[in-house]
Design an enzyme around this catalytic site. Structure first.
Site, PDB file in Angstrom:
ATOM      1  N   SER A 263       0.826  -1.195   0.000  1.00  0.00           N
ATOM      2  CA  SER A 263       0.000   0.000   0.000  1.00  0.00           C
ATOM      3  C   SER A 263       0.873   1.263   0.000  1.00  0.00           C
ATOM      4  O   SER A 263       1.718   1.425  -0.882  1.00  0.00           O
ATOM      5  CB  SER A 263      -0.942  -0.035   1.214  1.00  0.00           C
TER       6      SER A 263
ATOM      7  N   ASP B  44      -8.683  -4.482  -6.199  1.00  0.00           N
ATOM      8  CA  ASP B  44      -8.157  -3.631  -5.136  1.00  0.00           C
ATOM      9  C   ASP B  44      -8.226  -2.168  -5.567  1.00  0.00           C
ATOM     10  O   ASP B  44      -7.516  -1.744  -6.492  1.00  0.00           O
ATOM     11  CB  ASP B  44      -6.713  -4.025  -4.844  1.00  0.00           C
TER      12      ASP B  44
ATOM     13  N   HIS C 187      -7.530  -5.816  -0.323  1.00  0.00           N
ATOM     14  CA  HIS C 187      -6.291  -5.064  -0.126  1.00  0.00           C
ATOM     15  C   HIS C 187      -5.413  -5.688   0.963  1.00  0.00           C
ATOM     16  O   HIS C 187      -4.392  -5.136   1.329  1.00  0.00           O
ATOM     17  CB  HIS C 187      -6.626  -3.612   0.235  1.00  0.00           C
TER      18      HIS C 187
END
Length: 489
Positions: free
Chosen positions: A289, A355, A407
């Protein structure tokens, strides 16, 4: 649907491989499925097809090689990591390694993903702890404490990032909102591991977004010149302002404040490069991320400054710089992407097609969007568009009962690990998923909600508005979507 691989080139801005999605009737809900296509003319046992279906996101797999359930498939290969590491690190942009996914590359992706997972497990989110927002353990014991005692790496430095956003403190009065948060670590492979890897590996890992200030930094999605090389600023090379702020901001609230994340990292990388200058080296970066964005920024920075160049009396050689990105967002514009390619920075992006974070920023105006006006002008300008860097390895999974799995780093790794048919990935327990849940609770708590009026009335209100007003067409939709994603997840 056949899998398609687009190999990187400067003229092709969309490099990815997609694992096609196949649905099979099962008693469980086939919400998350990944299929690695089987080539008919490939007799290698490594190229078998795997379908992973999620049931309350327990991931199960079905093996389609025609092997008995009670018989384990054993294979031997003359290819070892010690003589294949250059290809695994992307020297040929992973050509012919992604479709099907080469077993050594799969092994290394999982290994680097586990190092990132360690940064989540070691991060202290207990407001009552003395180590709140820091690592729970000391450098010497951290990897063993999170179950990676046999990783073959030694942690050499902890890395802290200081969000350049001043918010009222919430639960821990001793923790300033602008103080540094532990965001990752630097490690180096041991002498024994060097024999297996074929080189000395300098590893830098970053966790993803957890704190409120980090979320707000993510929302500041305007493009700003990176200008990391003082001798050649390259104003056309732009990156997302929030990521750049996390990377370059330092702790100025105290006399003995922390250096910026950037200064800490460049200093340690330089030290390790000098210490092992007589050996074969690689610089490997891994992040999830927001952490993958910081990893790409660092990789670009190291290469731009030439810190990966080893010089001696006879010649100069370039140490490979490779990023393994898990669920990462776009970081910069097209010029940033092109400059990374010129510098030889290699990025393998492992992304889930479902995602939303991997679509940000630049949901609309990105490397795939161009409108030509009369053949003379192209809108939008490339410098105003976000672009992904590197080669993409696309997964496809989703679970309607647990949407946040799209995610989740452990889900990424679990699907790549190819669990046995009756093996279940345990979610909502200790690890990344539970930590993200705690982070969401923190973010959506009543105290966190009280922060928002403070942000809007704070002295930096004008600066915050100014930061989101630039490149408004490219950014505003992303910020709204980011907010929606936050609430939905």
């Amino acid at each position: 649907m056949a899998s398609v691989t687009h190999l990187p080139s400067r003229t092709n801005t969309n490099h990815h491989i997609t694992f096609s999605q196949n649905f099979h009737p099962t008693k469980s809900h086939p919400f998350g499925q990944v299929s690695l296509p089987l080539r008919k003319n490939d007799l290698s046992p490594f190229s078998h097809s795997i379908v992973a279906s999620g049931s309350a996101l327990g991931i199960t797999t079905a093996n389609h090689v025609g092997v008995s359930k009670t018989t384990k498939s054993t294979t031997t290969t003359t290819t070892t990591l010690s003589n294949f590491w250059r290809e695994v690190q992307g020297c040929n942009d992973w050509e012919n390694l992604l479709d099907p996914l080469h077993p050594l590359l799969r092994q290394e992706i999982i290994r680097y993903g586990e190092f990132v997972t360690a940064s989540y497990k070691a991060f202290d989110l207990d407001p009552n702890s003395k180590r709140y927002l820091n690592c729970k353990y000391g450098k010497k014991s951290m990897l063993s404490e999170v179950g990676m005692a046999n990783s073959g790496y030694e942690v050499t430095k902890y890395i802290y990032a200081t969000p350049d956003i001043n918010l009222p403190t919430m639960t821990n009065s001793s923790s300033s909102s602008c103080s540094g948060r532990w965001i990752g670590y630097v490690a180096v492979s041991s002498d024994e591991t060097v024999k297996r890897l074929g080189r000395r590996d300098i590893l830098i890992t970053f966790r993803g977004t957890v704190t409120n200030q980090e979320w707000i930094s993510n929302l500041m999605s305007s493009l700003t010149p990176a200008m990391l090389d003082p001798h050649n600023p390259r104003p056309e090379v732009k990156v997302e302002s929030g990521f750049l702020s996390l990377y370059t901001s330092h702790e100025s609230s105290s006399k003995f404040g922390l250096e910026s994340c950037r200064e800490q990292l460049l200093s340690e990388v330089s030290r390790l490069m000098n210490k092992y200058k007589g050996e074969s080296l690689t610089i490997s970066l891994a992040g999830h991320s927001m952490g993958s964005a910081l990893a790409i920024l660092l990789a670009y920075d190291v290469a731009e400054l030439g810190l990966n160049i080893k010089s001696n009396q006879k010649n100069a050689s370039q140490v490979p710089v490779t990023v393994f990105s898990f669920g990462g967002p776009r970081v910069g514009n097209s010029e940033f992407k092109e400059r990374c390619e010129e510098l030889g920075v290699k990025v393998l992006r492992i992304a889930n097609v479902n995602d939303p974070i991997t679509k940000l920023p630049g949901v609309v105006f990105n490397e795939n969007f161009r409108v030509s006006l009369g053949g003379r002008y192209e809108f939008p300008r490339s410098c105003s568009c976000y672009a992904h860097v590197g080669v993409e390895l696309m997964l496809d999974f989703f679970n309607v009962q647990n949407p946040s799995c799209v995610h989740d780093l452990e889900t990424y790794i679990g699907l790549l690990r190819r669990p046995n048919k009756d093996e279940v990935l345990k979610h909502q327990r200790d690890g990344v998923n539970s930590l993200l849940e705690k982070a969401r609770e923190l973010l959506l708590s009543s105290q966190s909600m009280k922060i928002l009026p403070g942000v809007l009335t704070a002295c930096n209100y004008h600066d915050l508005l100014n930061s989101v007003s630039r490149d408004i067409l490219c950014s505003w939709g992303d910020e709204l979507l980011f907010g929606l994603v936050l609430l939905l997840l």
